[in-house]
Design an enzyme around this catalytic site. Structure first.
Site, PDB file in Angstrom:
ATOM      1  N   HIS A 261       0.851  -1.178   0.000  1.00  0.00           N
ATOM      2  CA  HIS A 261       0.000   0.000   0.000  1.00  0.00           C
ATOM      3  C   HIS A 261       0.887   1.228   0.000  1.00  0.00           C
ATOM      4  O   HIS A 261       1.929   1.228   0.664  1.00  0.00           O
ATOM      5  CB  HIS A 261      -0.899  -0.004   1.250  1.00  0.00           C
ATOM      6  CG  HIS A 261      -2.069   0.904   1.129  1.00  0.00           C
ATOM      7  ND1 HIS A 261      -1.969   2.259   1.332  1.00  0.00           N
ATOM      8  CD2 HIS A 261      -3.364   0.662   0.800  1.00  0.00           C
ATOM      9  CE1 HIS A 261      -3.154   2.806   1.139  1.00  0.00           C
ATOM     10  NE2 HIS A 261      -4.022   1.867   0.808  1.00  0.00           N
ATOM     11  N   ASP A 315      -7.857  -5.248   0.171  1.00  0.00           N
ATOM     12  CA  ASP A 315      -8.383  -6.140  -0.863  1.00  0.00           C
ATOM     13  C   ASP A 315      -8.067  -7.603  -0.614  1.00  0.00           C
ATOM     14  O   ASP A 315      -8.658  -8.478  -1.246  1.00  0.00           O
ATOM     15  CB  ASP A 315      -7.824  -5.744  -2.232  1.00  0.00           C
ATOM     16  CG  ASP A 315      -8.443  -4.456  -2.716  1.00  0.00           C
ATOM     17  OD1 ASP A 315      -9.656  -4.303  -2.515  1.00  0.00           O
ATOM     18  OD2 ASP A 315      -7.732  -3.627  -3.283  1.00  0.00           O
TER      19      ASP A 315
HETATM   20  N1  ACO Z   1       4.153  -7.553  -4.335  1.00  0.00           N
HETATM   21  C1  ACO Z   1       5.513  -7.567  -4.416  1.00  0.00           C
HETATM   22  N2  ACO Z   1       6.284  -6.481  -4.229  1.00  0.00           N
HETATM   23  C2  ACO Z   1       5.651  -5.339  -3.958  1.00  0.00           C
HETATM   24  C3  ACO Z   1       4.250  -5.245  -3.863  1.00  0.00           C
HETATM   25  C4  ACO Z   1       3.501  -6.410  -4.054  1.00  0.00           C
HETATM   26  N3  ACO Z   1       2.170  -6.403  -3.987  1.00  0.00           N
HETATM   27  N4  ACO Z   1       3.909  -3.971  -3.599  1.00  0.00           N
HETATM   28  C5  ACO Z   1       5.053  -3.281  -3.544  1.00  0.00           C
HETATM   29  N5  ACO Z   1       6.110  -4.089  -3.757  1.00  0.00           N
HETATM   30  C6  ACO Z   1       7.530  -3.728  -3.757  1.00  0.00           C
HETATM   31  C7  ACO Z   1       7.892  -3.099  -5.107  1.00  0.00           C
HETATM   32  O1  ACO Z   1       8.329  -4.066  -6.028  1.00  0.00           O
HETATM   33  C8  ACO Z   1       8.987  -2.135  -4.706  1.00  0.00           C
HETATM   34  O2  ACO Z   1      10.170  -2.866  -4.523  1.00  0.00           O
HETATM   35  P1  ACO Z   1      11.601  -2.203  -4.953  1.00  0.00           P
HETATM   36  O3  ACO Z   1      11.737  -1.004  -4.069  1.00  0.00           O
HETATM   37  O4  ACO Z   1      12.584  -3.285  -4.681  1.00  0.00           O
HETATM   38  O5  ACO Z   1      11.472  -1.846  -6.402  1.00  0.00           O
HETATM   39  C9  ACO Z   1       8.525  -1.638  -3.329  1.00  0.00           C
HETATM   40  O6  ACO Z   1       7.725  -2.703  -2.782  1.00  0.00           O
HETATM   41  C10 ACO Z   1       7.707  -0.365  -3.407  1.00  0.00           C
HETATM   42  O7  ACO Z   1       6.653  -0.599  -4.320  1.00  0.00           O
HETATM   43  P2  ACO Z   1       5.896   0.508  -5.176  1.00  0.00           P
HETATM   44  O8  ACO Z   1       5.229  -0.158  -6.337  1.00  0.00           O
HETATM   45  O9  ACO Z   1       6.836   1.633  -5.465  1.00  0.00           O
HETATM   46  O10 ACO Z   1       4.837   0.980  -4.134  1.00  0.00           O
HETATM   47  P3  ACO Z   1       3.636   1.906  -4.455  1.00  0.00           P
HETATM   48  O11 ACO Z   1       3.378   2.667  -3.220  1.00  0.00           O
HETATM   49  O12 ACO Z   1       3.830   2.663  -5.718  1.00  0.00           O
HETATM   50  O13 ACO Z   1       2.462   0.847  -4.766  1.00  0.00           O
HETATM   51  C11 ACO Z   1       0.580  -0.488  -4.697  1.00  0.00           C
HETATM   52  C12 ACO Z   1       1.393   0.576  -3.963  1.00  0.00           C
HETATM   53  C13 ACO Z   1       0.194   0.050  -6.086  1.00  0.00           C
HETATM   54  C14 ACO Z   1      -0.707  -0.742  -3.926  1.00  0.00           C
HETATM   55  C15 ACO Z   1       1.419  -1.768  -4.821  1.00  0.00           C
HETATM   56  O14 ACO Z   1       1.765  -2.221  -3.539  1.00  0.00           O
HETATM   57  C16 ACO Z   1       0.702  -2.843  -5.616  1.00  0.00           C
HETATM   58  O15 ACO Z   1       0.741  -2.819  -6.844  1.00  0.00           O
HETATM   59  N6  ACO Z   1       0.040  -3.831  -4.914  1.00  0.00           N
HETATM   60  C17 ACO Z   1      -0.665  -4.882  -5.564  1.00  0.00           C
HETATM   61  C18 ACO Z   1      -2.015  -4.358  -6.057  1.00  0.00           C
HETATM   62  C19 ACO Z   1      -2.980  -4.133  -4.916  1.00  0.00           C
HETATM   63  O16 ACO Z   1      -3.139  -4.957  -4.030  1.00  0.00           O
HETATM   64  N7  ACO Z   1      -3.683  -2.973  -4.977  1.00  0.00           N
HETATM   65  C20 ACO Z   1      -4.680  -2.592  -3.981  1.00  0.00           C
HETATM   66  C21 ACO Z   1      -4.185  -1.447  -3.160  1.00  0.00           C
HETATM   67  S1  ACO Z   1      -5.341  -1.023  -1.901  1.00  0.00           S
HETATM   68  C22 ACO Z   1      -6.549  -0.138  -2.718  1.00  0.00           C
HETATM   69  O17 ACO Z   1      -6.370   0.435  -3.755  1.00  0.00           O
HETATM   70  C23 ACO Z   1      -7.849  -0.102  -2.100  1.00  0.00           C
END
Ligand code: ACO
Length: 378
Positions: A261, A315
Site C-alpha cells: 500500500h 483487498d
Molecule cells: N508484491 C511484491 N512487491 C511489492 C508489492 C507487491 N504487492 N507492492 C510493492 N512491492 C515492492 C515493489 O516491487 C517495490 O520494490 P523495490 O523497491 O525493490 O522496487 C517496493 O515494494 C515499493 O513498491 P511501489 O510499487 O513503489 O509501491 P507503491 O506505493 O507505488 O504501490 C501499490 C502501492 C500500487 C498498492 C502496490 O503495492 C501494488 O501494486 N500492490 C498490488 C495491487 C494491490 O493490491 N492494490 C490494492 C491497493 S489497496 C486499494 O487500492 C484499495
C-alpha cells in the site's frame, strides 16, 4: 517555470486540505472524522457512517431516522435507466455498466445550485440510494432476469443482498456486508478520490463526479485488486503451492495482489477486521480452502517482504468474504464503489466549500521548433 521537483504518482504531495479521514500508515490507524475504523465497524452502520463522512458529525437519532427513510424511499431506478442498462452487453464489466449508469443519472437531475443544501442532500440521497440498485439490476439483467424491486422492509446492506440474490439474506451475512461497506467508505487522497475532487473542482454535477471516480476505481492497482486476489488464489490452488508462487513473483518482479500500500507500511487495519469477518462467515457457513491459502500467503509474504513494509491491504480478505456471501468476482469492485460513494460525496462537498479548479503543471520533455512535413513527403 518548475516550482518543485516532479514526483511520479504525486507521492507525498498534498492535493487538498481535508477533515474527512486520517491514516497513520506506520501505526496502522484509520479514522473517519476522528473516529477509529474499528469503533465504526463495531457500533455503526453504513448509512450512519456515510452521514458522518458527508456532514462531518454523527447524526442524532432523529436525523439518522430521517436520512435512512429518505434513502430507503429513493432506491428505485427510473425505467429509462433500467432500459438503458438492459441494452448494455452482458459480457461488459459491471464497473463499466455502473460508470455509464451513474453518469446517466446526471441527464435526469441536471446541475443546479451546487451550494444549495437541498440540492446537495438530494444528490447524496439519490446516489447512495440508487447505486446499489444499479449494481444489482445489471447483475440480474445480464443473466437474462428482470431486476428485483428494492425491499422497503430491509436495511441498506440487507436490501442490496436481497436485490442481488433474489432472497432475504441471513442476518449475519447482512451485518457483514454492512461492515464491509463501512470499511470501504473512505480512505483519504487515493486515486479515485483525487479523481472525484478534480472533477468536482470544475463545478460539474455530482453524478459526473461519481462517474469519473468509478472509472478510476476500476483499475487493478486500485479497487480492481480484490478480483485479482481471488484469481491469484485460484491459480495457486493449494497451500503447498504458495511458496513457489511467491518466489516466482519475486523473481519476475511481479506484484503480489492484495499486498502493499502506498500509505500503510504495516497490515492495513481494514484487512485485520475483514479477516475476522471472514472467519465468522466460515464458522457459520463452512470453511473455504482459499482462506488456508491466503493465511499461508500472509506468512510467506511477510517473511520475504516485511522489510519493505509490504503487508496485506484491504483487498486481500474482502474478496474471500464476498465469495462466501455468494457474490460473483466481477462484482467485488462495484461493491467497493457502492461504499466509496460516501467518501467521494464527502470530498465533493468539501471541495466545493473552498473550491479552486485543479490545474497542476507538467515537466515538458518534448522537442521544440519542429517543422511540419506535408503528408505526401513523410
Ligand atoms: N508484491 C511484491 N512487491 C511489492 C508489492 C507487491 N504487492 N507492492 C510493492 N512491492 C515492492 C515493489 O516491487 C517495490 O520494490 P523495490 O523497491 O525493490 O522496487 C517496493 O515494494 C515499493 O513498491 P511501489 O510499487 O513503489 O509501491 P507503491 O506505493 O507505488 O504501490 C501499490 C502501492 C500500487 C498498492 C502496490 O503495492 C501494488 O501494486 N500492490 C498490488 C495491487 C494491490 O493490491 N492494490 C490494492 C491497493 S489497496 C486499494 O487500492 C484499495
Amino acid at each position: 517555470m518548475v516550482l518543485c521537483e516532479y514526483k511520479p504518482g504525486l507521492e507525498g504531495i498534498p492535493a487538498a486540505e481535508s477533515g474527512i479521514s486520517f491514516v497513520d500508515g506506520q501505526k496502522g490507524i484509520l479514522e473517519y472524522r476522528g473516529i477509529r475504523i474499528e469503533e465504526l465497524a463495531q457500533h455503526s452502520n453504513f448509512l450512519e457512517t456515510a452521514y458522518l463522512l458527508i456532514w462531518g458529525e454523527l447524526p442524532t437519532q432523529d436525523e439518522l431516522k430521517a436520512f435512512e427513510q429518505e434513502v430507503r424511499s429513493h432506491r428505485r431506478i427510473k425505467y429509462r435507466i433500467r432500459d438503458m442498462m438492459k441494452s448494455f452487453p452482458e459480457s461488459g464489466h459491471p464497473m463499466d455498466a455502473l460508470q455509464a449508469s451513474a453518469a446517466a443519472l446526471g441527464l435526469f437531475y441536471s446541475r443546479r445550485d451546487l451550494h444549495n443544501p437541498v440540492y446537495i442532500r438530494d444528490a447524496v440521497v439519490r446516489l447512495l440510494a440508487t447505486i446499489p440498485t444499479m449494481v444489482a439490476a445489471f447483475q440480474l439483467m445480464r443473466k437474462g432476469n428482470d431486476p428485483v424491486k428494492p425491499n422497503d422492509d430491509l436495511d441498506y446492506a440487507a436490501n442490496f443482498l436481497y436485490m442481488l440474490t433474489e432472497k432475504e439474506p441471513d442476518p449475519l451475512a447482512a451485518r457483514i456486508m454492512d461492515v464491509c461497506l463501512i470499511l470501504h467508505a473512505e480512505h483519504t487522497m487515493n486515486a479515485s478520490t483525487f479523481s472525484a475532487r478534480v472533477t468536482a473542482s470544475t463545478l460539474t454535477d455530482p453524478y459526473a463526479v461519481v462517474a469519473s471516480a468509478v472509472g478510476t476505481l476500476g483499475g487493478p492497482l486500485h479497487g480492481g485488486a480484490n478480483e485479482e486476489v481471488i484469481q491469484m488464489l485460484e491459480e495457486i490452488g493449494s497451500v503447498a503451492n504458495v511458496r513457489p508462487y511467491v518466489d516466482s513473483c519475486l523473481e519476475r518482479k511481479a506484484k503480489i495482489m492484495g499486498f502493499g500500500h502506498r500509505v500503510y507500511k504495516v497490515k492495513d487495519p481494514r484487512a485485520t477486521i475483514l479477516q475476522k469477518l471472514a472467519e465468522e462467515l466460515f464458522a457459520k457457513f463452512g470453511q473455504d480452502k482459499y482462506y488456508d491459502i491466503a493465511q499461508e500467503m500472509e506468512v510467506v509474504v511477510a517473511e520475504k517482504l516485511a522489510h519493505k513494509g509490504i503487508y496485506p491491504n484491504v483487498d486481500f480478505y474482502s474478496g474471500l468474504v464476498y465469495r462466501k456471501l455468494g457474490i460473483p468476482t466481477d462484482l467485488f469492485t462495484p461493491i467497493f464503489a457502492i461504499a466509496r460513494v460516501a467518501g467521494w460525496l464527502a470530498h465533493w462537498k468539501e471541495q466545493l466549500e473552498e473550491n479552486r479548479i485543479f490545474r497542476p503543471t507538467q515537466v515538458y520533455k518534448g522537442v521544440h521548433d519542429v517543422s511540419y512535413i506535408p503528408v505526401a513527403k513523410r
